[in-house]
Design an enzyme around this catalytic site. Sequence first.
Site: not given
Length: 103
Positions: A52-54
């Site tokens: 989940p790079c966001f």
Amino acid sequence: MNTFEKIYEVVKKIPKGKVATYGQIAAYAGNPRWSQIVGYALHVNPSPETIPCFRVVNRFGKLSEAFAFGGVNEQQQLLEAEGVEVNDLKVDLTLYQWNGEEV
């Protein structure tokens, strides 16, 4: 395990509804000087569904204008869907910053 893999493993641990900074991810991955490398790794994230790079923001809580998977608006929508309040493309780190549990 290579540097990017170490970074991805840390990012996977950020819980829903929380964010972490590039520097924080760098430190937990093994080198506090890797902030830029964290950015590079997230930009080529091979599995956005599981990494989940966001949930990664800059040290001021600002969203990434170069968010690789749909731009800053997409990052904002993904965070807000998890209950993270975003104002002026910024997250209040005092409320939403991950404390590093389970690193």
